[in-house]
Design a protein around this motif. Structure first.
Motif, PDB file in Angstrom:
ATOM      1  N   UNK A  54       0.734  -1.118  -0.011  1.00 40.60           N
ATOM      2  CA  UNK A  54       0.211  -0.162  -0.024  1.00 40.60           C
ATOM      3  C   UNK A  54       0.794   1.256  -0.039  1.00 40.60           C
ATOM      4  N   UNK A  55       2.076   1.497  -0.763  1.00 33.45           N
ATOM      5  CA  UNK A  55       2.794   2.359  -0.695  1.00 33.45           C
ATOM      6  C   UNK A  55       2.367   3.325  -1.785  1.00 33.45           C
ATOM      7  N   UNK A  56       2.370   4.666  -1.634  1.00 32.54           N
ATOM      8  CA  UNK A  56       1.965   5.645  -2.628  1.00 32.54           C
ATOM      9  C   UNK A  56       2.980   6.006  -3.676  1.00 32.54           C
ATOM     10  N   UNK A  57       2.693   6.024  -4.923  1.00 33.15           N
ATOM     11  CA  UNK A  57       3.633   6.431  -6.085  1.00 33.15           C
ATOM     12  C   UNK A  57       4.257   7.702  -5.948  1.00 33.15           C
TER      13      UNK A  57
END
Ligand code: CMC
Length: 474
Positions: free
Chosen positions: A465-468
């Protein structure tokens, strides 16, 4: 008994002495782990797996067995000491590949085929186009397997022998490396445009028996011829034609050094080849099997085995051992040198093993054979190196033998043996590979009969769930 065995009875005695010693030291231990009487295993099976796949069971096999606690090495049911004492590398290779000892006729036919496949003229011609003297010898050996493959696929084609128009040097102005890449419009094959179109219509022929006996035999002989050619080219000499009158071991020494070995030299090389022929699911064998399991072919598979074997934790250790002994330099330096290694928590090359927690049976044979060669040699440098090795062995066993079950492995004495046979140090690991081709190909042939592609999983320990973040905002 063959003439060679008769002429070298002293070597047989040394091997049988090593066998006796091994039996005395390990007779109390009756454990037989990683064995099943059931030939039809029901998968999945339970096993405890450590890092580096320690303890993992990846397949079943009837080829060879290593018992680490006892220091046993078995090929197809036969004790390694007996095979070294009474057999030859050719016979052992037949045994590993075909599953039984050959009859006289079967061995004759096998030998004839191996002798025939020693001739790899086209491969040697291609090798001579490389800067072999500046390359890592294992890299050339690996490329050699690809050339043998190429040789096998083009063997009957009219393009078998390259013509002048296909040479890069035919038109210097159009060598692609010297021009800017122009994309599709300016095809990079311009330098051989003249015949490229016609040639491209001729597809590579199918390999005959790509993962079978024929490829195994071709590689067994071919890789040895490549090793010989590499040794010669590195010395600025022309490769030597194989000698069909000589055994596998004698021909290997002959093609490498240019000299026909004495019976003792031939026998010791033969024993060394037997000792290195197979060793369970070691890293290079596993690499070979992984590649073959994709139904790629034997040539690619053996090439990857060579690549894996090159590492200093695996076959590359034999060359490292000699460098290390030379670096120690004198028997009086051993203690101090070893103390420093311990302080820095560094490993000593040629010691320890993932499976053996007893003395490696291969080192049990190679150590006394090295001693025998040294006793019969007047090379002062080799005598000095051997004494350093003996003292280092004493030191390491005294510190790590009982506590960590660390003993010399196959690579500790093999380099000294090879040096006494005038094999240059950069050929030590290629020689290991030459012998291991029989084990690699035997296991590939066995595995693909019930093939399933190797495809383990990794345990994911990363994030989710890391944001780009765009590059200019990082
Ligand atoms: N010298 C000193 N300590 C050693 C050595 C050694 N050669 N080998 C292992 N140890 C110690 C190691 O420091 C570790 O100690 P601790 O538990 O306190 O951390 C313990 O023994 C276990 O070592 P490991 O590296 O986890 O063992 P492994 O099973 O992963 O590695 C090995 C096996 C062969 C790679 C290793 O013993 C080694 O690196 N040996 C030196 C290189 C060598 O000789 N390779 C040839 C192997 S035999 C032929 C072949 O496969 O080609």
């Amino acid at each position: 008994m063959s003439d060679l065995l008769k002429q070298t009875e002293e070597i047989t005695k040394i091997i049988l002495e090593a066998k006796k010693k091994a039996q005395i030291e390990t007779k109390e231990d009756k454990s037989k782990d990683f064995v099943s009487n059931n030939t039809d295993i029901e998968w999945p099976i339970n096993c405890v797996v450590g890092p580096g796949l320690e303890g993992a069971i990846a397949c079943t096999s009837k080829i060879g067995y290593v018992n680490g606690a006892k220091g046993w090495l078995i090929y197809r049911g036969y004790d390694i000491f007996d095979l070294c004492a009474y057999s030859t590398f050719e016979e052992v290779s037949y045994l590993l590949i075909h599953g039984k000892l050959p009859t006289k006729d079967e061995l004759d036919i096998f030998n004839k085929k191996l002798i025939n496949y020693r001739d790899i003229n086209y491969t040697i011609k291609l090798l001579m186009g490389l800067n072999v003297e500046e390359m890592n010898t294992m890299a050339v050996l690996r490329i050699g397997t690809n050339f043998i493959r190429h040789d096998s696929t083009f063997i009957d084609s009219k393009y078998y022998k390259p013509d002048f128009n296909s040479h890069i040097s035919s038109d210097e102005d159009s060598i692609p490396m010297e021009t800017k890449p122009m994309g599709e419009k300016e095809a990079i094959y311009e330098f051989k445009k003249a015949d490229y179109q016609e040639k491209s219509k001729i597809m590579e022929k199918e390999l005959v028996d790509p993962i079978g006996y024929k490829s195994s035999y071709r590689l067994l002989s071919g890789v040895a011829s490549v090793a010989g050619a590499v040794a010669r080219l590195r010395q600025g000499k022309l490769p030597i034609e194989p000698n069909p009158e000589l055994s596998f071991a004698a021909n290997l020494i002959y093609m490498t050094t240019g000299k026909i070995p004495t019976p003792v030299e031939e026998r010791i090389m033969d024993v060394s080849l037997i000792l290195h022929a197979d060793h369970g699911m070691n890293a290079s064998t596993f690499a070979t099997m992984v590649v073959a399991s994709t139904l790629s072919d034997m040539y690619f598979a053996v090439g990857s085995g060579i690549a894996a074997l090159n590492g200093p934790l695996h076959g590359g250790a034999n060359a490292e051992v000699l460098k290390m002994l030379k670096e120690i330099g004198d028997i009086d330096n051993v203690e101090q040198w070893y103390e420093k290694k311990q302080q820095n928590k560094e490993k000593v090359m040629g010691f320890g093993h993932r499976v053996y927690k007893a003395y490696d049976p291969r080192a049990r044979v190679l150590g006394p054979l090295a001693e025998y060669l040294i006793q019969n040699s007047d090379n002062k440098e080799s005598k000095k190196i051997f004494k350093i090795a003996q003292k280092l062995e004493e030191q390491v066993i005294a510190h790590l033998g009982k506590e960590k079950k660390i003993f010399p492995n196959v690579d500790f004495y093999s380099g000294i043996v090879y040096s006494c046979l005038n094999i240059p140090v950069e050929l030590f690991t290629p020689f290991f590979a030459v012998s291991r081709v029989s084990g690699w190909t035997a296991r590939v042939i066995e595995y693909v009969q019930r093939n399933r592609i190797f495809r383990p999983r990794a345990l994911y320990i990363g994030e989710f769930d890391k944001e780009y973040v765009p590059i200019d905002k990082r």
